[in-house]
Design a protein around this motif. Structure first.
Motif, PDB file in Angstrom:
ATOM      1  N   ARG A   1       0.841  -1.200   0.000  1.00 51.63           N
ATOM      2  CA  ARG A   1       0.000   0.000   0.000  1.00 51.63           C
ATOM      3  C   ARG A   1       0.873   1.245   0.000  1.00 51.63           C
ATOM      4  O   ARG A   1       1.863   1.336   0.718  1.00 51.63           O
ATOM      5  CB  ARG A   1      -0.893   0.016   1.239  1.00 51.63           C
ATOM      6  N   VAL A   2       0.477   2.214  -0.827  1.00 46.39           N
ATOM      7  CA  VAL A   2       1.073   3.543  -0.805  1.00 46.39           C
ATOM      8  C   VAL A   2       0.039   4.482  -0.205  1.00 46.39           C
ATOM      9  O   VAL A   2      -1.123   4.474  -0.612  1.00 46.39           O
ATOM     10  CB  VAL A   2       1.480   4.011  -2.222  1.00 46.39           C
ATOM     11  N   THR A   3       0.466   5.270   0.789  1.00 50.69           N
ATOM     12  CA  THR A   3      -0.417   6.207   1.471  1.00 50.69           C
ATOM     13  C   THR A   3       0.164   7.603   1.385  1.00 50.69           C
ATOM     14  O   THR A   3       1.354   7.799   1.633  1.00 50.69           O
ATOM     15  CB  THR A   3      -0.586   5.824   2.960  1.00 50.69           C
ATOM     16  N   LEU A   4      -0.676   8.567   1.026  1.00 56.26           N
ATOM     17  CA  LEU A   4      -0.298   9.980   0.975  1.00 56.26           C
ATOM     18  C   LEU A   4      -1.159  10.735   1.968  1.00 56.26           C
ATOM     19  O   LEU A   4      -2.389  10.638   1.929  1.00 56.26           O
ATOM     20  CB  LEU A   4      -0.514  10.529  -0.440  1.00 56.26           C
ATOM     21  N   ARG A   5      -0.515  11.461   2.882  1.00 59.11           N
ATOM     22  CA  ARG A   5      -1.219  12.308   3.848  1.00 59.11           C
ATOM     23  C   ARG A   5      -0.569  13.688   3.858  1.00 59.11           C
ATOM     24  O   ARG A   5       0.636  13.811   3.703  1.00 59.11           O
ATOM     25  CB  ARG A   5      -1.112  11.753   5.264  1.00 59.11           C
ATOM     26  N   PHE A   6      -1.407  14.701   4.103  1.00 57.87           N
ATOM     27  CA  PHE A   6      -0.897  16.059   4.247  1.00 57.87           C
ATOM     28  C   PHE A   6      -0.957  16.527   5.699  1.00 57.87           C
ATOM     29  O   PHE A   6      -0.331  17.513   6.056  1.00 57.87           O
ATOM     30  CB  PHE A   6      -1.672  17.025   3.350  1.00 57.87           C
ATOM     31  N   PRO A  38      -7.008  12.907   6.582  1.00 56.27           N
ATOM     32  CA  PRO A  38      -7.442  12.074   5.463  1.00 56.27           C
ATOM     33  C   PRO A  38      -6.243  11.553   4.669  1.00 56.27           C
ATOM     34  O   PRO A  38      -5.195  12.205   4.605  1.00 56.27           O
ATOM     35  CB  PRO A  38      -8.277  13.017   4.604  1.00 56.27           C
ATOM     36  N   ALA A  39      -6.414  10.397   4.069  1.00 54.32           N
ATOM     37  CA  ALA A  39      -5.335   9.775   3.305  1.00 54.32           C
ATOM     38  C   ALA A  39      -5.840   9.341   1.935  1.00 54.32           C
ATOM     39  O   ALA A  39      -6.998   8.971   1.779  1.00 54.32           O
ATOM     40  CB  ALA A  39      -4.777   8.573   4.046  1.00 54.32           C
ATOM     41  N   VAL A  40      -4.930   9.376   0.985  1.00 54.38           N
ATOM     42  CA  VAL A  40      -5.160   8.793  -0.328  1.00 54.38           C
ATOM     43  C   VAL A  40      -4.323   7.519  -0.339  1.00 54.38           C
ATOM     44  O   VAL A  40      -3.129   7.558  -0.047  1.00 54.38           O
ATOM     45  CB  VAL A  40      -4.711   9.741  -1.462  1.00 54.38           C
ATOM     46  N   THR A  41      -4.955   6.378  -0.657  1.00 48.56           N
ATOM     47  CA  THR A  41      -4.225   5.113  -0.650  1.00 48.56           C
ATOM     48  C   THR A  41      -4.403   4.388  -1.970  1.00 48.56           C
ATOM     49  O   THR A  41      -5.406   4.562  -2.664  1.00 48.56           O
ATOM     50  CB  THR A  41      -4.694   4.187   0.491  1.00 48.56           C
ATOM     51  N   GLY A  42      -3.425   3.582  -2.290  1.00 49.48           N
ATOM     52  CA  GLY A  42      -3.490   2.672  -3.428  1.00 49.48           C
ATOM     53  C   GLY A  42      -2.888   1.355  -3.001  1.00 49.48           C
ATOM     54  O   GLY A  42      -1.893   1.331  -2.290  1.00 49.48           O
ATOM     55  N   ASP A  43      -3.500   0.253  -3.404  1.00 48.98           N
ATOM     56  CA  ASP A  43      -3.047  -1.083  -3.032  1.00 48.98           C
ATOM     57  C   ASP A  43      -2.641  -1.871  -4.265  1.00 48.98           C
ATOM     58  O   ASP A  43      -3.336  -1.822  -5.276  1.00 48.98           O
ATOM     59  CB  ASP A  43      -4.164  -1.845  -2.315  1.00 48.98           C
ATOM     60  N   TRP A  44      -1.534  -2.628  -4.143  1.00 56.90           N
ATOM     61  CA  TRP A  44      -1.036  -3.453  -5.240  1.00 56.90           C
ATOM     62  C   TRP A  44      -0.575  -4.790  -4.714  1.00 56.90           C
ATOM     63  O   TRP A  44      -0.127  -4.903  -3.579  1.00 56.90           O
ATOM     64  CB  TRP A  44       0.131  -2.751  -5.949  1.00 56.90           C
ATOM     65  N   SER A  45      -0.639  -5.810  -5.536  1.00 57.69           N
ATOM     66  CA  SER A  45      -0.170  -7.133  -5.142  1.00 57.69           C
ATOM     67  C   SER A  45       1.307  -7.326  -5.459  1.00 57.69           C
ATOM     68  O   SER A  45       1.923  -8.271  -4.968  1.00 57.69           O
ATOM     69  CB  SER A  45      -0.992  -8.224  -5.833  1.00 57.69           C
ATOM     70  N   ASP A  46       1.895  -6.418  -6.231  1.00 58.71           N
ATOM     71  CA  ASP A  46       3.285  -6.540  -6.677  1.00 58.71           C
ATOM     72  C   ASP A  46       4.127  -5.425  -6.064  1.00 58.71           C
ATOM     73  O   ASP A  46       3.794  -4.244  -6.207  1.00 58.71           O
ATOM     74  CB  ASP A  46       3.312  -6.466  -8.208  1.00 58.71           C
TER      75      ASP A  46
END
Length: 89
Positions: free
Chosen positions: A22-27, A32-40
């Motif tokens: 998971r990549v998480t971006l917070r300010f 609040p966070a923006v997240t993206g999930d990947w299997s690789d």
């Protein structure tokens, strides 16, 4: 990493990749966070680096790359802040 999920009918199962990174971006800390999930991992690292390129100069941005543990918790692998630069576990 794959998981098994029941299809919409509830009868059969389908094997799908499960997010392991998971990549998480917070300010704001705890905000609040923006997240993206990947299997690789390689793909997740590319996305983490791309976020650093776009948001890394923001004074309060924290960009985190984490891996999912078997119990479902997330363990940080790397983090970026403008003032601290890159941190790796």
């Amino acid at each position: 990493m794959t998981g098994r999920v029941v299809d919409r009918s509830g009868v059969g199962t389908v094997t799908e990749p499960v997010a392991a990174y998971r990549v998480t971006l917070r300010f704001l800390p705890g905000g609040p966070a923006v997240t993206g999930d990947w299997s690789d991992l390689a793909t997740a690292e590319e996305k983490w680096r791309a976020d650093i390129g776009v948001y890394g100069s923001h004074p309060t941005a924290v960009i985190t790359l984490a891996e999912q543990l078997p119990d479902g918790d997330w363990r940080p692998l790397a983090e970026w802040t403008r003032d601290g630069g890159e941190w790796r576990a």
